[in-house]
Write a protein that holds these residues in place. Structure first.
Motif, PDB file in Angstrom:
ATOM      1  N   ARG A  29     -19.785  25.550  63.972  1.00 43.74           N
ATOM      2  CA  ARG A  29     -20.706  26.651  63.698  1.00 43.74           C
ATOM      3  C   ARG A  29     -22.052  26.115  63.236  1.00 43.74           C
ATOM      4  O   ARG A  29     -22.147  25.048  62.616  1.00 43.74           O
ATOM      5  CB  ARG A  29     -20.118  27.597  62.654  1.00 43.74           C
ATOM      6  CG  ARG A  29     -20.010  27.055  61.257  1.00 43.74           C
ATOM      7  CD  ARG A  29     -19.184  27.981  60.354  1.00 43.74           C
ATOM      8  NE  ARG A  29     -19.652  29.353  60.397  1.00 43.74           N
ATOM      9  CZ  ARG A  29     -18.929  30.407  60.009  1.00 43.74           C
ATOM     10  NH1 ARG A  29     -17.700  30.234  59.547  1.00 43.74           N
ATOM     11  NH2 ARG A  29     -19.424  31.623  60.060  1.00 43.74           N
ATOM     12  N   ILE A  30     -23.104  26.874  63.554  1.00 46.56           N
ATOM     13  CA  ILE A  30     -24.459  26.492  63.182  1.00 46.56           C
ATOM     14  C   ILE A  30     -24.647  26.649  61.674  1.00 46.56           C
ATOM     15  O   ILE A  30     -24.373  27.706  61.111  1.00 46.56           O
ATOM     16  CB  ILE A  30     -25.489  27.353  63.933  1.00 46.56           C
ATOM     17  CG1 ILE A  30     -25.441  27.041  65.435  1.00 46.56           C
ATOM     18  CG2 ILE A  30     -26.895  27.134  63.380  1.00 46.56           C
ATOM     19  CD1 ILE A  30     -26.294  27.969  66.274  1.00 46.56           C
ATOM     20  N   MET A  31     -25.149  25.573  61.034  1.00 50.25           N
ATOM     21  CA  MET A  31     -25.386  25.610  59.594  1.00 50.25           C
ATOM     22  C   MET A  31     -26.878  25.642  59.255  1.00 50.25           C
ATOM     23  O   MET A  31     -27.257  26.056  58.167  1.00 50.25           O
ATOM     24  CB  MET A  31     -24.737  24.393  58.926  1.00 50.25           C
ATOM     25  CG  MET A  31     -23.234  24.293  59.142  1.00 50.25           C
ATOM     26  SD  MET A  31     -22.341  25.769  58.586  1.00 50.25           S
ATOM     27  CE  MET A  31     -22.594  25.648  56.809  1.00 50.25           C
ATOM     28  N   GLN A  49     -21.531  22.378  61.729  1.00 48.49           N
ATOM     29  CA  GLN A  49     -20.325  21.989  61.004  1.00 48.49           C
ATOM     30  C   GLN A  49     -19.165  22.012  61.995  1.00 48.49           C
ATOM     31  O   GLN A  49     -18.776  23.064  62.502  1.00 48.49           O
ATOM     32  CB  GLN A  49     -20.034  22.942  59.855  1.00 48.49           C
ATOM     33  CG  GLN A  49     -18.836  22.504  58.999  1.00 48.49           C
ATOM     34  CD  GLN A  49     -18.579  23.468  57.857  1.00 48.49           C
ATOM     35  OE1 GLN A  49     -18.363  24.654  58.090  1.00 48.49           O
ATOM     36  NE2 GLN A  49     -18.618  22.968  56.640  1.00 48.49           N
ATOM     37  N   GLY A  50     -18.646  20.825  62.286  1.00 45.85           N
ATOM     38  CA  GLY A  50     -17.607  20.709  63.287  1.00 45.85           C
ATOM     39  C   GLY A  50     -16.250  21.148  62.779  1.00 45.85           C
ATOM     40  O   GLY A  50     -16.030  21.324  61.574  1.00 45.85           O
ATOM     41  N   GLU A  51     -15.332  21.311  63.699  1.00 45.35           N
ATOM     42  CA  GLU A  51     -13.969  21.676  63.323  1.00 45.35           C
ATOM     43  C   GLU A  51     -13.275  20.562  62.556  1.00 45.35           C
ATOM     44  O   GLU A  51     -12.233  20.778  61.940  1.00 45.35           O
ATOM     45  CB  GLU A  51     -13.183  22.045  64.582  1.00 45.35           C
ATOM     46  CG  GLU A  51     -13.729  23.315  65.246  1.00 45.35           C
ATOM     47  CD  GLU A  51     -12.987  23.681  66.516  1.00 45.35           C
ATOM     48  OE1 GLU A  51     -12.386  22.784  67.148  1.00 45.35           O
ATOM     49  OE2 GLU A  51     -13.008  24.878  66.886  1.00 45.35           O
ATOM     50  N   ASP A  52     -13.902  19.369  62.588  1.00 38.25           N
ATOM     51  CA  ASP A  52     -13.379  18.250  61.805  1.00 38.25           C
ATOM     52  C   ASP A  52     -13.864  18.290  60.360  1.00 38.25           C
ATOM     53  O   ASP A  52     -13.525  17.420  59.550  1.00 38.25           O
ATOM     54  CB  ASP A  52     -13.770  16.919  62.451  1.00 38.25           C
ATOM     55  CG  ASP A  52     -15.287  16.777  62.644  1.00 38.25           C
ATOM     56  OD1 ASP A  52     -16.043  17.663  62.156  1.00 38.25           O
ATOM     57  OD2 ASP A  52     -15.716  15.814  63.289  1.00 38.25           O
ATOM     58  N   GLY A  53     -14.677  19.300  60.016  1.00 34.31           N
ATOM     59  CA  GLY A  53     -15.182  19.445  58.653  1.00 34.31           C
ATOM     60  C   GLY A  53     -16.457  18.684  58.388  1.00 34.31           C
ATOM     61  O   GLY A  53     -17.075  18.858  57.334  1.00 34.31           O
TER      62      GLY A  53
END
Length: 252
Positions: A215-217, A228-232
């Protein structure tokens, strides 16, 4: 005070603005064409400007480092967004700014922005040309990219003369540039995120053989997209193709 030059037809407002910049006499200015036959878009793509649409380029010499020049795409997008607010019903819901340089109305391209720079002799200064193409009367056909014109959004807005829009935009752009000079870029970035296309969606960014989903931060200090990637982890994206997926569930 900016100088204004209005032409019935030009090959490219960007080219003429670059000429004025190279013959710099200390005064910033605008080049507007009522018709453009060989305009330039992002990545060197051609951009034909039809009569009745808005095609303009602003040139200036600014006290900025070349690394900050990409910030001007976001500064300009915010100025165009606010200039269009009186013309677009439900602006905050319908109109969004797509990274890095397009303004969309309900997912269709309404406006594009191109920032080019030129080295100048004065240390610490940079020549800048900002090109803006806004579909007023007619939306061009772009393969794989839906477009829209102001006339389709508001009949009254579609009848607005490009020269009148130029004077409105000059005032808005001066105001946002002044804010940008006085405040940290993070303030501009926060304002951009509130208006960003895809901020409420899962995004996938393809850079070469790699792919980041998340998601765009926000934006970093150089205008790169922070995802922010799905990897955190937070990934900084300065180029590549961004695609947009389903919306996040409220509270996600």
């Amino acid at each position: 005070m900016a100088r204004f030059e209005i032409f019935d037809s030009l090959a490219s407002t960007q080219s003429i603005a670059l000429q004025r910049l190279r013959a710099w006499d200390g005064e910033a200015g605008w080049i507007l064409a009522r018709e453009q036959t060989k305009g330039v878009g992002q990545h060197g793509r051609s951009w034909v400007g039809q009569k009745g649409n808005f095609m303009a380029s602003r040139y200036d010499v600014m006290d900025i480092d070349v690394r900050r020049a990409p910030q001007l795409s976001f500064v300009t997008a915010l100025a165009v967004y606010e200039m269009l607010r009186p013309f677009v019903p439900d602006t905050d819901d319908a109109m969004r700014i797509k990274w890095p340089n397009d303004i969309l109305h309900k997912g269709r391209k309404l406006c594009g922005i191109l920032v080019q720079t030129e080295a100048v002799e004065d240390e610490g200064r940079l020549g800048v040309v900002i090109g803006i193409g806004l579909n007023v009367r007619m939306a061009p056909i772009l393969e794989g990219y839906p477009t829209v014109a102001l006339r389709e959004i508001s009949d009254a807005a579609g009848k607005t003369d490009p020269e009148a829009l130029l004077y409105k935009l000059n005032g808005h752009l001066d105001g946002v540039i002044d804010l940008w000079r006085r405040k940290p870029f993070s303030d501009i970035a926060k304002a951009w995120v509130k208006r960003a296309y895809g901020a409420d969606r899962k995004v996938a960014v393809h850079v070469g053989d790699s792919r980041v989903t998340g998601r765009i931060m926000g934006l970093d200090d150089f205008g790169a997209l922070c995802v922010q990637g799905e990897d955190g982890l937070t990934h900084t994206i300065s180029g590549g193709e961004v695609s947009y997926g389903e919306r996040f569930v409220t509270g996600d």
